[in-house]
Design an enzyme around this catalytic site. Structure first.
Site, PDB file in Angstrom:
ATOM      1  N   GLU A   1       0.790  -1.244   0.000  1.00  0.00           N
ATOM      2  CA  GLU A   1       0.000   0.000   0.000  1.00  0.00           C
ATOM      3  C   GLU A   1       0.818   1.287   0.000  1.00  0.00           C
ATOM      4  O   GLU A   1       0.685   2.130   0.891  1.00  0.00           O
ATOM      5  CB  GLU A   1      -0.983  -0.002   1.187  1.00  0.00           C
ATOM      6  CG  GLU A   1      -1.941  -1.184   1.145  1.00  0.00           C
ATOM      7  CD  GLU A   1      -3.107  -1.078   2.122  1.00  0.00           C
ATOM      8  OE1 GLU A   1      -2.999  -0.334   3.122  1.00  0.00           O
ATOM      9  OE2 GLU A   1      -4.150  -1.714   1.868  1.00  0.00           O
TER      10      GLU A   1
ATOM     11  N   GLU B   1      -6.106  -7.572  -1.995  1.00  0.00           N
ATOM     12  CA  GLU B   1      -6.738  -7.539  -0.671  1.00  0.00           C
ATOM     13  C   GLU B   1      -8.194  -7.144  -0.855  1.00  0.00           C
ATOM     14  O   GLU B   1      -8.474  -6.059  -1.345  1.00  0.00           O
ATOM     15  CB  GLU B   1      -6.093  -6.494   0.268  1.00  0.00           C
ATOM     16  CG  GLU B   1      -4.713  -6.831   0.771  1.00  0.00           C
ATOM     17  CD  GLU B   1      -4.207  -5.844   1.840  1.00  0.00           C
ATOM     18  OE1 GLU B   1      -5.024  -5.163   2.498  1.00  0.00           O
ATOM     19  OE2 GLU B   1      -2.977  -5.753   1.997  1.00  0.00           O
TER      20      GLU B   1
END
Ligand SMILES: *[C@@H]1O[C@H](CO)[C@@H](O)[C@H](O)[C@H]1NC(C)=O
Ligand SMILES: *[C@@H]1O[C@H](CO)[C@@H](O)[C@H](O)[C@H]1NC(C)=O
Ligand SMILES: *[C@@H]1O[C@H](CO)[C@@H](O)[C@H](O)[C@H]1NC(C)=O
Ligand SMILES: *[C@@H]1O[C@H](CO)[C@@H](O)[C@H](O)[C@H]1NC(C)=O
Length: 444
Positions: free
Chosen positions: A223, A343
């Protein structure tokens, strides 16, 4: 204690084609005091063909149903808890899943985690052996791993730790942790880390990480965000440099960024797909970052419960549909690369019908992937965040679950695995697998 030195490896070529490795596997830490002989299953590397993954072994398209368990390395450090890791991989395989994403980093140990990298370029061999174990076990269960190389967040060190190391070494860095992406000394630390990982030889299998087919892909960072350079150039040039560096050392594995998937200021026409205005100013840019040379596939996350927390279930469902359609379409027509939803997480917290909501949203994700697979388009798969086994609750968060404790969710995951397999696994050998494997008894 686990005694790595007692593991002995024999390797010999058979017919000059197959290299089969027999492992003598002794674990005197457990009550079992007899050796177990294991065989390393043959596994092929995964490549891409335009917007699709391809199994390089048989040339067939490869669509993914998988999961996240970020904790596998940490849990493998102590011999007494390694069985949890084996159990997670075994149960993932039992659910028909083929890919697991996990952390291949733990920097500094400032947050109480056990550090793999103690200081820049200094490793704890005990923890490296834990990572060896994770990869070795994954291969045993024919699970391929997406290994993430550093965190953007502070858990397990992250970019914050790299910047702290530089400052402690007397380097003149600004207070922003974003100097991770631009300072030459810090970039040097990270490249050195990459090199140490890629050149590692697994102490159990004696296979180099760069030659290990149980590794699906390297992920640059979990991320990445770079708020101080919100128009994106710092992150973009870092991605280009690091992806090229990995490819210079390892041409066998795929590379992805690890993005959440937000559209940046350069694609203002897509900003309505973002969960809010905030998402365009995080320094990442889905299209530009994913288009980078040496980035083989795009990564996207999906967290409607935290991105649009006050929305109704119906609004979240619509949002998710739109989010996935947009990214799959970009993968197919703009990037011409597979798009993996690395995810997807749904929370039960504070909801009257949490399980119902989660299953509904998860089914939306799975149906989108199935639809994409049916058209052999860019929506290449989804990885649920995140799975646990009993006894590792310390790694839990509001999106975590022990899947078999929720039979309705378990069933969704298993059915997704099986319908995707069934679509692409043709031929006699695979039909045999269907009759005996996790998908036996299920028909599509
Ligand atoms: C990519 O897939 C297409 C369509 O199935 C096929 O014709 C082509 O040969 C493949 N290319 C490579 C390099 O495998
Ligand atoms: C540190 O760098 C800043 C700008 O990058 C510069 O203004 C400052 O003088 C430097 N400090 C030292 C001690 O070199
Ligand atoms: C959601 O609602 C809560 C409570 O009403 C509020 O504090 C919060 O700011 C809202 N969040 C968003 C993203 O709108
Ligand atoms: C899959 O594609 C075929 C045509 O190629 C179509 O008939 C079928 O309805 C599709 N299935 C789904 C679930 O979209």
């Amino acid at each position: 204690m686990w005694n790595g030195e007692r593991s002995k490896v024999y390797s010999r070529p058979i017919l000059g084609i197959l290299s089969v490795t027999a492992i003598l596997y002794l674990n005197f830490g457990d009550k079992i005091h007899f050796p177990i002989i294991l065989w390393q299953p043959k596994l092929s590397f995964i490549g891409t063909n335009s917007s699709r993954f391809v199994d390089k072994g048989n040339g067939e398209f490869f669509f993914v149903n998988g999961w996240n368990s970020y904790w596998l390395m940490e849990e493998s450090v102590r011999a007494s808890s390694r069985s949890k890791v084996s159990e997670m991989l075994r149960r993932g395989a039992e659910m028909g899943m083929t890919v697991c994403r996990t952390w291949a980093f733990s920097d500094g140990g400032a947050d109480g985690s056990v550090a793999l990298q103690i200081y820049p370029g200094v490793f704890d061999e005990r923890v490296f052996k834990a990572l060896d174990f994770v990869i070795f076990e994954a291969r045993r269960y024919k699970i391929r791993l997406i290994l993430s190389l550093v965190n953007s967040l502070n858990a397990f060190g992250g970019k914050d730790q790299y910047v702290r190391w530089a400052r402690e070494a007397g380097v003149n860095v600004t207070s922003s942790t974003d100097s991770f992406f631009s300072h030459p000394i810090i970039k040097g630390y990270f490249k050195n880390y990459i090199k140490s990982i890629l050149k590692r030889t697994n102490s159990f299998s004696k296979v180099k990480y760069s030659e290990e087919p149980a590794i699906f892909a390297w992920e640059l960072m979990n991320e990445p965000r770079c708020l101080s350079s919100s128009s994106g150039p710092a992150l973009q040039s870092w991605i280009a440099e690091m992806a090229a560096y990995i490819k210079s050392l390892d041409q066998k594995h795929l590379v992805t960024v690890g993005l959440e998937g937000f559209y940046g200021p350069k694609t203002i026409e897509r900003s309505e797909v973002n969960p809010g205005q905030w998402a365009a100013s995080l320094g990442s840019d889905f299209l530009q970052n994913s288009a980078t040379e040496h980035i083989d596939f795009a990564s996207v996350h999906a967290y409607p419960d935290s991105w649009i927390p006050n929305a109704t279930l119906e609004e979240k469902a619509n949002y998710l549909l739109h989010w996935m359609d947009s990214h799959i379409s970009d993968g197919e027509y703009v990037l011409k690369k597979p798009v993996l939803f690395t995810e997807v997480g749904f929370s039960l917290q504070g909801k009257k019908q949490g399980l119902y909501d989660r299953n509904l949203l998860l089914k939306i994700v799975y149906d989108k992937i199935y639809e994409s697979a049916n058209k052999t388009q860019a929506g290449a798969g989804a990885l649920i965040w995140q799975l646990l086994v009993e006894g590792v609750e310390q790694y839990s968060d509001e999106f975590s679950l022990v899947a078999w404790e929720h039979p309705s969710t378990y069933k969704l995951i298993l059915e997704q695995s099986c319908r995707i397999r069934h679509m692409f696994e043709k031929g006699e050998m695979n039909r045999k697998i269907h009759h005996s494997g996790p998908c036996s008894g299920l028909s599509y």
